[in-house]
Design a protein around this motif. Structure first.
Motif, PDB file in Angstrom:
ATOM      1  N   ARG A 350      36.340  57.860  71.615  1.00  0.00           N
ATOM      2  CA  ARG A 350      37.261  56.845  72.147  1.00  0.00           C
ATOM      3  C   ARG A 350      36.797  55.444  71.740  1.00  0.00           C
ATOM      4  NH1 ARG A 350      38.535  58.702  78.399  1.00  0.00           N
ATOM      5  NH2 ARG A 350      38.876  60.921  77.941  1.00  0.00           N
ATOM      6  N   ALA A 351      35.481  55.248  71.702  1.00  0.00           N
ATOM      7  CA  ALA A 351      34.945  53.931  71.356  1.00  0.00           C
ATOM      8  C   ALA A 351      35.299  53.562  69.912  1.00  0.00           C
ATOM      9  CB  ALA A 351      33.432  53.908  71.564  1.00  0.00           C
ATOM     10  N   ILE A 352      35.179  54.530  69.016  1.00  0.00           N
ATOM     11  CA  ILE A 352      35.543  54.285  67.613  1.00  0.00           C
ATOM     12  C   ILE A 352      37.005  53.831  67.548  1.00  0.00           C
ATOM     13  CG2 ILE A 352      36.053  55.434  65.406  1.00  0.00           C
ATOM     14  CD1 ILE A 352      33.202  55.237  65.365  1.00  0.00           C
ATOM     15  N   ALA A 353      37.858  54.487  68.332  1.00  0.00           N
ATOM     16  CA  ALA A 353      39.277  54.112  68.355  1.00  0.00           C
ATOM     17  C   ALA A 353      39.461  52.682  68.864  1.00  0.00           C
ATOM     18  CB  ALA A 353      40.064  55.098  69.219  1.00  0.00           C
ATOM     19  N   GLU A 354      38.562  52.236  69.740  1.00  0.00           N
ATOM     20  CA  GLU A 354      38.625  50.853  70.261  1.00  0.00           C
ATOM     21  C   GLU A 354      37.901  49.859  69.354  1.00  0.00           C
ATOM     22  OE1 GLU A 354      40.285  49.591  72.736  1.00  0.00           O
ATOM     23  OE2 GLU A 354      40.981  51.433  73.723  1.00  0.00           O
ATOM     24  N   GLY A 355      37.234  50.371  68.308  1.00  0.00           N
ATOM     25  CA  GLY A 355      36.590  49.451  67.356  1.00  0.00           C
ATOM     26  C   GLY A 355      35.133  49.154  67.661  1.00  0.00           C
ATOM     27  N   VAL A 356      34.452  50.099  68.311  1.00  0.00           N
ATOM     28  CA  VAL A 356      33.012  49.915  68.537  1.00  0.00           C
ATOM     29  C   VAL A 356      32.319  51.275  68.380  1.00  0.00           C
ATOM     30  CG1 VAL A 356      33.280  50.144  71.058  1.00  0.00           C
ATOM     31  CG2 VAL A 356      31.240  49.025  70.133  1.00  0.00           C
ATOM     32  N   ALA A 357      31.158  51.262  67.736  1.00  0.00           N
ATOM     33  CA  ALA A 357      30.467  52.523  67.447  1.00  0.00           C
ATOM     34  C   ALA A 357      29.091  52.554  68.094  1.00  0.00           C
ATOM     35  CB  ALA A 357      30.314  52.702  65.941  1.00  0.00           C
ATOM     36  N   PHE A 358      28.688  53.749  68.529  1.00  0.00           N
ATOM     37  CA  PHE A 358      27.316  53.978  69.010  1.00  0.00           C
ATOM     38  C   PHE A 358      27.019  55.448  68.780  1.00  0.00           C
ATOM     39  CE2 PHE A 358      30.110  54.718  72.603  1.00  0.00           C
ATOM     40  CZ  PHE A 358      29.666  55.939  73.058  1.00  0.00           C
ATOM     41  N   VAL A 359      25.822  55.873  69.154  1.00  0.00           N
ATOM     42  CA  VAL A 359      25.424  57.252  68.896  1.00  0.00           C
ATOM     43  C   VAL A 359      25.289  58.009  70.217  1.00  0.00           C
ATOM     44  CG1 VAL A 359      23.688  58.720  67.832  1.00  0.00           C
ATOM     45  CG2 VAL A 359      24.188  56.511  66.829  1.00  0.00           C
ATOM     46  N   PRO A 360      25.998  59.130  70.360  1.00  0.00           N
ATOM     47  CA  PRO A 360      25.810  59.955  71.561  1.00  0.00           C
ATOM     48  C   PRO A 360      24.378  60.504  71.599  1.00  0.00           C
ATOM     49  CG  PRO A 360      27.567  60.825  70.132  1.00  0.00           C
ATOM     50  CD  PRO A 360      26.912  59.707  69.390  1.00  0.00           C
ATOM     51  N   GLY A 361      23.880  60.764  72.793  1.00  0.00           N
ATOM     52  CA  GLY A 361      22.470  61.081  72.939  1.00  0.00           C
ATOM     53  C   GLY A 361      22.063  62.517  72.667  1.00  0.00           C
ATOM     54  N   ALA A 362      23.005  63.451  72.760  1.00  0.00           N
ATOM     55  CA  ALA A 362      22.638  64.875  72.705  1.00  0.00           C
ATOM     56  C   ALA A 362      21.786  65.258  71.486  1.00  0.00           C
ATOM     57  CB  ALA A 362      23.901  65.738  72.789  1.00  0.00           C
ATOM     58  N   PRO A 363      22.113  64.779  70.263  1.00  0.00           N
ATOM     59  CA  PRO A 363      21.314  65.213  69.101  1.00  0.00           C
ATOM     60  C   PRO A 363      19.846  64.814  69.160  1.00  0.00           C
ATOM     61  CG  PRO A 363      23.373  64.178  68.385  1.00  0.00           C
ATOM     62  CD  PRO A 363      23.242  63.928  69.861  1.00  0.00           C
ATOM     63  N   PHE A 364      19.476  63.880  70.028  1.00  0.00           N
ATOM     64  CA  PHE A 364      18.089  63.430  70.112  1.00  0.00           C
ATOM     65  C   PHE A 364      17.207  64.374  70.935  1.00  0.00           C
ATOM     66  CE2 PHE A 364      20.508  59.471  69.417  1.00  0.00           C
ATOM     67  CZ  PHE A 364      19.821  58.948  68.333  1.00  0.00           C
ATOM     68  N   TYR A 365      17.829  65.396  71.495  1.00  0.00           N
ATOM     69  CA  TYR A 365      17.059  66.364  72.283  1.00  0.00           C
ATOM     70  C   TYR A 365      16.781  67.612  71.454  1.00  0.00           C
ATOM     71  CZ  TYR A 365      18.279  63.719  76.526  1.00  0.00           C
ATOM     72  OH  TYR A 365      18.421  62.739  77.475  1.00  0.00           O
ATOM     73  N   ALA A 366      15.515  68.003  71.379  1.00  0.00           N
ATOM     74  CA  ALA A 366      15.170  69.262  70.713  1.00  0.00           C
ATOM     75  C   ALA A 366      15.598  70.456  71.561  1.00  0.00           C
ATOM     76  CB  ALA A 366      13.670  69.306  70.451  1.00  0.00           C
ATOM     77  N   GLN A 367      15.634  70.258  72.879  1.00  0.00           N
ATOM     78  CA  GLN A 367      16.075  71.304  73.817  1.00  0.00           C
ATOM     79  C   GLN A 367      16.853  70.629  74.939  1.00  0.00           C
ATOM     80  OE1 GLN A 367      12.057  72.703  74.965  1.00  0.00           O
ATOM     81  NE2 GLN A 367      12.624  74.684  74.086  1.00  0.00           N
ATOM     82  N   ASN A 368      17.696  71.397  75.605  1.00  0.00           N
ATOM     83  CA  ASN A 368      18.388  70.927  76.808  1.00  0.00           C
ATOM     84  C   ASN A 368      19.004  69.539  76.672  1.00  0.00           C
ATOM     85  OD1 ASN A 368      17.215  73.272  77.960  1.00  0.00           O
ATOM     86  ND2 ASN A 368      15.348  72.093  78.380  1.00  0.00           N
ATOM     87  N   PRO A 369      19.929  69.356  75.749  1.00  0.00           N
ATOM     88  CA  PRO A 369      20.533  68.042  75.559  1.00  0.00           C
ATOM     89  C   PRO A 369      21.249  67.548  76.809  1.00  0.00           C
ATOM     90  CG  PRO A 369      21.753  69.732  74.351  1.00  0.00           C
ATOM     91  CD  PRO A 369      20.482  70.370  74.828  1.00  0.00           C
ATOM     92  N   ASP A 370      21.134  66.269  77.065  1.00  0.00           N
ATOM     93  CA  ASP A 370      21.857  65.640  78.171  1.00  0.00           C
ATOM     94  C   ASP A 370      23.084  64.952  77.583  1.00  0.00           C
ATOM     95  OD1 ASP A 370      22.893  64.022  80.142  1.00  0.00           O
ATOM     96  OD2 ASP A 370      20.940  63.337  80.868  1.00  0.00           O
ATOM     97  N   GLY A 389      31.794  43.710  71.701  1.00  0.00           N
ATOM     98  CA  GLY A 389      31.605  45.156  71.575  1.00  0.00           C
ATOM     99  C   GLY A 389      31.517  45.841  72.924  1.00  0.00           C
ATOM    100  N   VAL A 390      30.813  45.225  73.852  1.00  0.00           N
ATOM    101  CA  VAL A 390      30.690  45.830  75.181  1.00  0.00           C
ATOM    102  C   VAL A 390      32.039  45.821  75.902  1.00  0.00           C
ATOM    103  CG1 VAL A 390      29.540  45.683  77.437  1.00  0.00           C
ATOM    104  CG2 VAL A 390      28.213  45.369  75.340  1.00  0.00           C
ATOM    105  N   LYS A 391      32.850  44.767  75.681  1.00  0.00           N
ATOM    106  CA  LYS A 391      34.218  44.790  76.242  1.00  0.00           C
ATOM    107  C   LYS A 391      35.004  45.981  75.699  1.00  0.00           C
ATOM    108  CE  LYS A 391      34.654  39.841  77.116  1.00  0.00           C
ATOM    109  NZ  LYS A 391      35.019  38.552  76.521  1.00  0.00           N
ATOM    110  N   ARG A 392      34.844  46.244  74.419  1.00  0.00           N
ATOM    111  CA  ARG A 392      35.541  47.398  73.831  1.00  0.00           C
ATOM    112  C   ARG A 392      35.033  48.709  74.437  1.00  0.00           C
ATOM    113  NH1 ARG A 392      35.812  45.689  67.343  1.00  0.00           N
ATOM    114  NH2 ARG A 392      36.767  43.654  67.707  1.00  0.00           N
ATOM    115  N   LEU A 393      33.714  48.758  74.697  1.00  0.00           N
ATOM    116  CA  LEU A 393      33.167  49.955  75.367  1.00  0.00           C
ATOM    117  C   LEU A 393      33.863  50.153  76.718  1.00  0.00           C
ATOM    118  CD1 LEU A 393      29.284  49.699  74.828  1.00  0.00           C
ATOM    119  CD2 LEU A 393      30.893  51.231  73.655  1.00  0.00           C
TER     120      LEU A 393
END
Lengths: 398, 398
Positions: A350-370, A389-393
């Motif tokens: 949804r953020a990309i659609a609003e024109g702001v990008a960030f990285v979701p956290g799940a891939p940073f977990y070797a196990q039990n992603p949050d 950018g934060v307004k877009r978030l």
């Protein structure tokens, strides 16, 4: 055709983040997604002067093959850099690596057999997880809280799994931005010595503090914990403080480990670019580093402050986070307050659609992603862009 | 303490040559031992100009993180460089590596499982043998003669061992200085296609010819042998023709292999120094390469001629060799004529005592070392030093 690729490739896949980065070309997008410093802050004049000096005074050395261990003047310069941070270090006590990524690769090559276990923080640097898995490691996650890795749980995991190594980013880690407390640092060193387990301290962000300096590195503290220094490997880098493009990192470890890492490096890339090494050596020698560090600390501190204020103002209790005291990142969690979104992957779309990008956290977990976590970098957008950018978030979350 | 190192380290040891190099500090010694180009021929002015342009026109790109595949303008420049040598190549058809040594490491990481067999020439580049062994390869030697690898024997070995890959240096190889004939090149390509075995062509020396150009590379010829291109990987390098210190090499291969090598590179060193890559790109773009190549060819041709003449005059039938038509090396054999020495290891020790250094040939064999062989580099000594050095060789043999 069907090439008979090695089995190890089945352990990993190209980073999900890498795929996300392909979306960043969209015009007008504000990116909090990167894991890199702001190009606008590179000391181009200083580096131009340094490479000029290298080519004027030692063109042979700067352009010829060099020792696998690293260019002598750079090893001296980096030893001095570490000494200034409270580490007892001779030039022979470190080897230069092609970025600290190569230090991780060499540590894995030297230490990890197929099926070995290693412990990392959950979350941790994604490329470390992948790098270790390519050598067949089974990667175990140790939980972290606002004071860094939970040392009691870490000790249980060490006892249970007998890992080949424990990998930590104690200071302003990627992605957590967290800071391991002084008390826990000492406990980690005691664990290393007591359980005779190699602890790898990855420290690319330690110089990027905003107020008071952080506690000393594990390496600096190891002199206070008998027997711990032998069980500690340290990875340093000029990438976040000077320039990633030089690809200059370094590895410090027990002499036996360092000798084996050097042998592996000989057959990995022979040596790190002497052209880049000689340039970095002249840069350090010119004494420009303190001013460069002051500048990046000041700018990143402003941006971190702006982002924290904007997040509170725009997102309220829909997100929770600890204000970082250094580094490049906010690590935040969707709380779901008031029925808002809890899935950071969906939030990122949804953020990309609003024109702001960030990285979701799940891939940073070797196990039990949050799945509620996400990473925001404040490094490359200026204060106005951060506020927009934060307004877009906020719009993406609404 | 005793660190639990990985099993793979037991497959290799630090190069014997590396140990020998420590003796080269002796004052007044004339060295034919190196495997590197002459620093005096580096185009320092051209590289100074290139790095200046890189920092003036694209400081952000030259100092920032870059794509793992390589810096776009350099990929384009290298594709053009290969096209000029008769290879059909798009920029996307190659990735930039940290020297061609890294291309070998990536190929091994992508292809080799513990216990896999690979075939190399006997003799071949020492660091390749060690690199492959670090991944657990069993390295088989294929015999060579004055026309390069013996293709009939090679086919027998392929049939017998079903190797993961065959590694060749077809043009002015290290250490042999040999040249694979055109007819044999085509047969190698036919073998690759027929047996569906990956052939790795390492080609750092192909541009260093002294008279007529050598036959086209396997890669250039692959368009004439249906199905062979898919089974060919090519390693190129700027180290021998421009500067080793840049650490700029490249890898070309089937897209599936290249994608996997890129993934492995991502977790090995993220990318090759963009600082060095942007410099190399501007150097190529400035059009200086043809003049640089003319210069190194001319100087090395003179030195090779001087060494060949001196060897015949001073050592007579006590040594046999084929006059190299390019590259950096003589590969010679002690014949024992007239009761002279036949052991090149002993010869090397006596030579050091006489003030001249070279490398005995045995370490270059993965199997069945020929103790009578040795390698002489003519690259770094001028004609006077070459003549004096060969006189010292004669005294050592007397």
């Amino acid at each position: 055709m069907s090439l008979p690729f090695a089995q190890r490739l089945q352990n990993v896949e190209t980073s999900a983040i890498r795929e996300l980065f392909k979306l960043l070309g969209k015009p007008g997008i504000i990116s909090f997604a990167g894991g890199f410093p702001d190009s606008a802050m590179f000391d181009v004049a200083g580096l131009r002067s340094a490479v000029g000096q290298a080519l004027d005074t030692e063109p042979g050395a700067a352009l010829q093959y060099g020792a696998t261990e690293g260019h002598g003047p750079l090893r001296s310069g980096l030893a001095g850099f570490m000494q200034a941070k409270g580490v007892d270090c001779a030039p022979e006590g470190l080897i230069v690596t092609t970025g600290s990524q190569q230090a991780l690769d060499l540590l894995a090559k030297v230490m990890i057999d197929e099926g070995d276990k290693v412990i990392v923080e959950g979350p941790t640097f994604l490329a470390t997880i992948q790098c270790f898995r390519l050598y067949g490691a089974q990667v175990i996650s140790a939980p972290v809280d606002e004071h860094g890795v939970q040392v009691d749980r870490l000790e249980q995991l060490i006892t249970e799994h007998r890992p080949k190594l424990v990998y930590l980013i104690p200071t302003f880690g990627n992605p957590s931005g967290g800071l391991l407390s002084l008390a826990r640092r000492k406990k980690v060193l005691e664990l290393a010595a007591r359980h005779q387990v190699l602890v790898v301290e990855d420290d690319p962000y330690g110089d990027l503090y905003f107020g008071e300096p952080p506690p000393p590195s594990l390496l600096a503290l190891s002199s206070q914990v008998p027997g711990s220094r032998d069980w500690l490997a340290y990875c340093g880098s000029l990438s976040k403080v000077l320039s990633p493009g030089l690809r200059v990192g370094w590895l410090m470890a027990h002499a036996e480990l360092l000798a084996r890492a050097t042998m592996c490096k000989q057959f990995s890339d022979a040596h790190t670019s002497t052209f880049a090494q000689a340039t970095a050596a002249h840069y350090l020698q010119a004494g420009r580093m303190p001013a460069t560090l002051d500048q990046v600390r000041r700018v990143y501190a402003q941006r971190a402050q702006a982002m924290g204020t904007a997040l509170v103002r725009e997102l309220g209790d829909a997100v929770s986070f600890t204000q970082p005291q250094g580094g490049l990142f906010f690590w935040a969690r969707l709380t779901g307050a008031g029925g808002t979104l809890r899935d950071a992957g969906e939030f990122a779309k949804r953020a990309i659609a609003e024109g702001v990008a960030f990285v979701p956290g799940a891939p940073f977990y070797a196990q039990n992603p949050d799945a509620s976590t996400f990473r925001l970098s404040f490094a490359t957008a200026d204060v106005d862009k951060i506020e927009e950018g934060v307004k877009r978030l906020a719009r993406a979350l609404a």
